[in-house]
Design an enzyme around this catalytic site. Structure first.
Site, mmCIF file in Angstrom:
data_model
loop_
_atom_site.group_PDB
_atom_site.id
_atom_site.type_symbol
_atom_site.label_atom_id
_atom_site.label_comp_id
_atom_site.label_asym_id
_atom_site.label_seq_id
_atom_site.Cartn_x
_atom_site.Cartn_y
_atom_site.Cartn_z
ATOM 1 N N ASP A 441 0.606 -1.329 -0.112
ATOM 2 C CA ASP A 441 0.060 0.341 -0.204
ATOM 3 C C ASP A 441 0.759 1.653 -0.377
ATOM 4 O OD1 ASP A 441 -2.993 -1.223 -0.016
ATOM 5 O OD2 ASP A 441 -2.395 -1.539 2.506
ATOM 6 N N ASP A 746 -3.961 -2.817 5.115
ATOM 7 C CA ASP A 746 -5.027 -2.693 6.406
ATOM 8 C C ASP A 746 -6.828 -2.544 6.295
ATOM 9 O OD1 ASP A 746 -5.364 -0.488 4.741
ATOM 10 O OD2 ASP A 746 -3.824 0.848 5.229
ATOM 11 N N ASP A 750 -9.110 -5.837 2.162
ATOM 12 C CA ASP A 750 -7.866 -6.415 1.968
ATOM 13 C C ASP A 750 -7.794 -7.652 2.268
ATOM 14 O OD1 ASP A 750 -6.796 -4.427 0.288
ATOM 15 O OD2 ASP A 750 -6.218 -3.165 2.530
#
Length: 1019
Positions: A441, A746, A750
């Protein structure tokens, strides 16, 4: 009447602290009886529901405070727990609703509990703490018993017992106990070391389990939002819930919007359950927030919750086998079979030689003379032969391999914790060493997650300095959109104090800007409107909306906030700074797109605000589908939020790329912001651009055909505007191409990608509980540099195991060959049972400790990743171990057959020389095993004090064995010259190791030439 009763009850509750214990009991008993009779009389008098509701909850608190297990009243701890468990809405309404229950347990719905030390302690005493009873941990004795269950240990103990019995019978107690007693001591030493290692490992896992379960919960106490440990949660706490949170206790819904709960962990049903005041205000511990946000009042904690009852019967299985352990078990089994075959042959040869009269005692007499030989002597001789054969099996079976894996994993888990990585699944440690691609990310991982609004555009004009030129009407709409369309909050203890902002980093940045720069009054805005409906933000939609009704004129408004280009697409007009509404045609939209791109090129995250007013009719139509108006909106303004890159990220990215690991950035930000950050972090080179296929948008990637995706996925470095589904799709493509994929995540959405990846890495600070549960490793500081550290540790684990395998197999091969050749040719084994057990202890336990605790080195990041199919025992390892084993065999067999004449010594001294040389060879070879390919085996040795300590301990114990424990170890003392000869022969392993490492080896695994593909894949 009710007020008098309420005050009477509160008076009864207040037991003076100085009252003696008997007086307290009388006081409490009187209060209980008084309350019981009062409620019964009220029930008979058919008091109205409203009045009853005011009383019953108060009794609930009193009874709970006095005696939580008293069931004689209408409501107590058991009834309150049952109320939620049974979802008894009728009873809840009879009691007066959530607000009345809250007041009964002395909780302010808005401000929460007092939260002082005494308040917390009193609540924990009355209602229990938020912890679960766990099955007792395994004691040290349990591991001792487990060690005794080993078949070879049992056979050795039996042999030791027989040897002890016959020895005492033949030579008396004073001299006869040596042989049997020595085996007993050696076996018990092996058992003790094994039990201690396993016990410590178990304790380590328990400790890590406690840390991983210590979730931080957002609560409101004394009007202030703050984080507390899940274990500190008490009945009466008001908990803030957001998407992805785990519900920490049983409770009741206080307020919130669009709250959807995933109860599959409790009920097995995959459909989400909506929680609201009207039909279902009940929340259960262990379930998860799937959508929306809200607040709950905690009514039961710990063992009083359904989840608590379930968890009390579940113990974490710390005996799970990692893939590497499973492979090593197969290897151990294969070697064990060879050892058994050799031991059986030795046993057969020795028995045949004994019974055919080819063996002699110490005086040169035949040991077996047919019927003349005593039965005791025959049994004693057979027991000795069996003990020697069994000991060969003990040495041959490398039971130290699984122990080495356990030790290195436990050690690395502990050290990784200090390096900001908490391992949830053991297998991830070793798999991470094989990772070929890391999908990361952006926000919080590559960047610092310290966001600040640095740009504000109103219309097509940048508001650089003052906001005084902005139309009051537009400014009011912006404030309204910020204050009411947020999951964050602002707290200030007094007018002079500074604000404390809570929520996601983006929410905190926007709130801080609105309050400090636009002088927004958060509470005033909330008081002026009623929130009717909310569409919460998630990573799929990338926007959030709110429907409000103004109290002043009863008008209905919709506010949207989210990714700038998405909000822009929903708008048909915009306000300029003067407050004039203008049409937003294609030409004007392109101007705004350039503004957005300009901010994005400067690594700013662009957020837009939009608004529209709707009629009652439109509101009615929209609410039927529970949808907010998403078109013909008016753009209020744009803000650019700066989130600087983390220091050290560029270096960490370069280190991963140098190690042959591809880094791919997957982000929800727009393509320009993503590209700017990727260049800043070193993921993207300045020459690379969108046309080379290095940068794509999630939608574009999604719309490729499967063949196109498979062709282009390796080239992609950045995927912008991606959804969680796009991330999952990329992981699947990479795995199909044979990559070993690590993924950071997070958010709740996901979870599928984290589960699909070979290694799921969740974020400890910003990660939701759903993400953490789906992951294998939690990065505690959300920093990409910690991901690079995990990669290095993963390689270290794999490398340490390989070092130990090389060391152990060298000893196995040498010991087996020497004993077999000596037994077949000379009819005896040069190494006794006790000596072999000592060698076993050195190589299994002490060797594992020494080699399995090596720390990561920079050299580990100079190699390409180990693929999925590469064999565990590489060509380099075969080269090293065979060279050392052949040298040891040559030296020891020379000593076996020519040692007496070379040194001019007796047989017993020669056997001691063989034993001493063999052990010292292993000590010197342990240095060689430190580096599989490097010639300098001493590099960095001063950093591993444990290794040096173990070498020192081994040498000291060996000197004791040879010089002082003659009868125990069946050795003779050696003079200085003999010690020098032993050390000299053993020290030759260093130059041999250096020379051997100069020899090149083919890259293709050796077994592939012999078509032993199955064996190679298993090992």
């Amino acid at each position: 009447m009710s007020n008098f009763l309420h005050s009477s009850i509160e008076y009864l509750l207040d037991v003076p602290s100085k009252t003696s214990q008997p007086s307290k009991r009388w006081h409490l008993a009187f209060a209980t009886i008084y309350c019981s009779r009062t409620i019964q009389s009220l029930a008979r008098g058919s008091i109205a529901n409203k009045k009853t509701s005011k009383l019953s909850p108060s009794h609930s608190f009193i009874i709970l405070d006095i005696n939580p297990h008293n069931t004689s009243l209408n409501i107590n701890q058991a009834n309150l727990t049952e109320l939620v468990k049974e979802k008894n809405l009728k009873q809840l309404r009879q009691l007066g609703g959530v607000a009345v229950i809250a007041s009964a347990i002395k909780t302010d719905i808005e401000g929460g509990i007092c939260g002082g030390v005494q308040d917390i302690a009193r609540r924990q005493e009355a209602f229990g703490s938020n912890t679960y009873k766990k099955p007792p941990t395994k004691s040290f004795f349990h591991f001792v018993v487990e060690a005794f269950k080993d078949l070879t240990i049992a056979i050795l103990l039996a042999c030791a017992a027989l040897s002890l019995g016959f020895g005492i019978k033949e030579h008396g107690l004073k001299e006869g106990w040596y042989d049997g007693g020595s085996i007993f001591v050696a076996v018990f030493l092996v058992i003790a070391v094994s039990a201690v290692s396993n016990y410590r490992q178990n304790r380590q896992f328990d400790k890590l389990s406690r840390v991983s379960n210590n979730i931080k919960i957002d609560v409101v106490r004394q009007g202030r939002r703050q984080q507390v440990s899940i274990f500190e949660l008490v009945v009466g706490d008001v908990v803030c819930l957001n998407i992805g949170d785990q519900i920490p206790a049983d409770g009741l819904f206080v307020k919130g919007h669009s709250l959807q709960i995933d109860e599959s962990s409790m009920t097995g049903e995959s459909d989400h359950v909506e929680v609201n005041h009207a039909q279902n205000p009940f929340l259960f511990s262990g379930t998860k927030v799937a959508d929306g946000y809200g607040r709950m009042l905690v009514t039961s904690v710990g063992m009083n919750t359904t989840w608590g009852e379930m968890m009390s019967h579940i113990s974490r299985d710390t005996s799970e086998l990692t893939p590497l352990q499973a492979r090593l078990n197969k290897l151990t089994s294969s070697i064990g079979k060879v050892g058994l075959a050799v031991a059986f042959l030795v046993l057969a040869v020795l028995l045949i030689r004994y019974f055919t009269g080819n063996t002699q005692d110490e005086n040169g007499n035949r040991e077996f003379n047919g019927s003349k030989t005593k039965a005791d002597d025959i049994v004693n001789a057979v027991v000795g032969i069996v003990a020697a054969a069994v000991t060969i099996v003990v040495v041959a079976i490398p039971e130290g391999l699984p122990l080495a894996v356990t030790l290195t994993l436990a050690y690395s888990m502990k050290r990784m914790m200090a390096d900001q990585a908490m391992v949830r699944k053991l297998s991830a440690c070793e798999t991470m060493g094989s990772a070929t691609t890391i999908c990361t990310d952006k926000t919080g991982t590559l960047t610092m997650n310290l966001m600040k609004v640095t740009k504000f555009w109103l219309g097509q004009e940048s508001m650089e300095q003052s906001t005084s030129s902005i139309s009051p009407h537009v400014l009011e709409l912006i404030k309204e959109g910020v204050a009411l369309n947020t999951t964050g909050s602002a707290y200030r203890a007094n007018p002079e104090a500074e604000y404390e902002f809570s929520g996601s980093p983006t929410e905190k940045a926007i709130l801080s800007w609105a309050i400090l720069d636009l002088e927004m009054g958060m509470e005033e805005q909330k008081q002026s409107c009623i929130t009717v409906h909310v569409e919460a933000f998630n990573s799929q939609k990338k926007r959030s909306g709110v429907l409000i009704r103004k109290k002043l004129d009863n008008t209905i408004h919709v506010h949207w906030k989210g990714a700038a280009e998405m909000i822009l697409a929903m708008c048909s007009s915009y306000y300029d700074a003067s407050g004039i509404m203008k049409d937003l045609d294609d030409q004007q939209k392109s101007v705004f797109k350039k503004i957005i791109q300009g901010m994005a090129d400067n690594s700013l995250r662009c957020i837009a605000f939009a608004h529209t007013q709707i009629s009652e009719q439109q509101h009615g139509e929209g609410m039927e589908g529970k949808k907010l108006k998403e078109n013909s909106l008016t753009l209020l303004g744009l803000v650019g939020i700066k989130d600087p890159c983390r220091p050290g990220v560029k270096k960490a990215v370069e280190a991963c790329q140098h190690a042959g690991v591809n880094i791919k950035m997957i982000t929800g930000d727009n393509v320009f912001t993503a590209r700017a950050i990727a260049i800043e972090c070193g993921i993207l080179k300045r020459g690379q651009d969108m046309f080379s296929g290095a940068v794509v948008e999630g939608e574009e990637f999604r719309n490729y055909t499967h063949e196109e995706r498979m062709e282009k996925v390796d080239k992609i470095c950045v995927m912008a505007r991606s959804s969680p589904f796009d991330k999952l799709l990329m992981v699947q493509c990479l795995k199909q191409k044979g990559q070993v994929v690590a993924v950071t995540g997070d958010g709740t959405n996901d979870a599928p990608a984290l589960k699909e990846a070979d290694i799921g890495l969740s974020m400890g600070i910003q990660g939701t509980e759903v993400a953490k549960e789906s992951s294998d490793i939690v990065i505690l500081d959300d920093n990409f540099a910690s991901v690079a550290t995990v990669l290095r540790w993963g390689r270290c684990v794999y490398n340490n195991i390989q070092k130990f395998i090389q060391f152990q197999l060298t000893v196995n091969v040498a010991a087996l060959v020497i004993n077999f050749v000596a037994a077949v040719s000379a009819g005896e084994v040069p190494l006794t049972a006790v000596q072999l057990l000592w060698v076993n202890l050195i190589m299994d336990t002490l060797g594992a400790l020494a080699l399995a605790t090596e720390q990561p080195t920079k050299e580990l990041m100079d190699k390409a990743p180990v693929g999925r199919t590469e064999p565990l025992i590489t060509n380099v390892m075969w080269r090293n171990l065979l060279a050392q084993a052949l040298y040891q065999i040559a030296v020891l067999l020379t000593l076996q057959f020519k040692g007496e004449s070379i040194f001019g010594v007796a047989e017993k001294v020669n056997n001691t020389l063989i034993f001493n040389t063999f052990v010292l060879c292993q000590v010197f070879n342990e240095f060689n095993a430190r580096k599989l390919e490097q010639k300098n085996v001493f590099k960095g040795i001063h950093k591993n004090k444990l290794f040096l300590g173990i070498i020192g301990i081994t040498i000291v114990l060996q000197v004791l064995m040879v010089e002082f424990l003659k009868k125990f170890a069946d050795t003779e003392r050696l003079n200085w010259g003999q010690w020098g000869a032993c050390i000299g022969k053993a020290a030759l392993t260093w130059p041999i190791g250096w020379v051997v490492k100069c020899m090149p080896v083919p890259e293709k695994p050796i077994f592939s030439y012999l078509n032993w593909r199955k064996y190679a894949s298993e090992n």
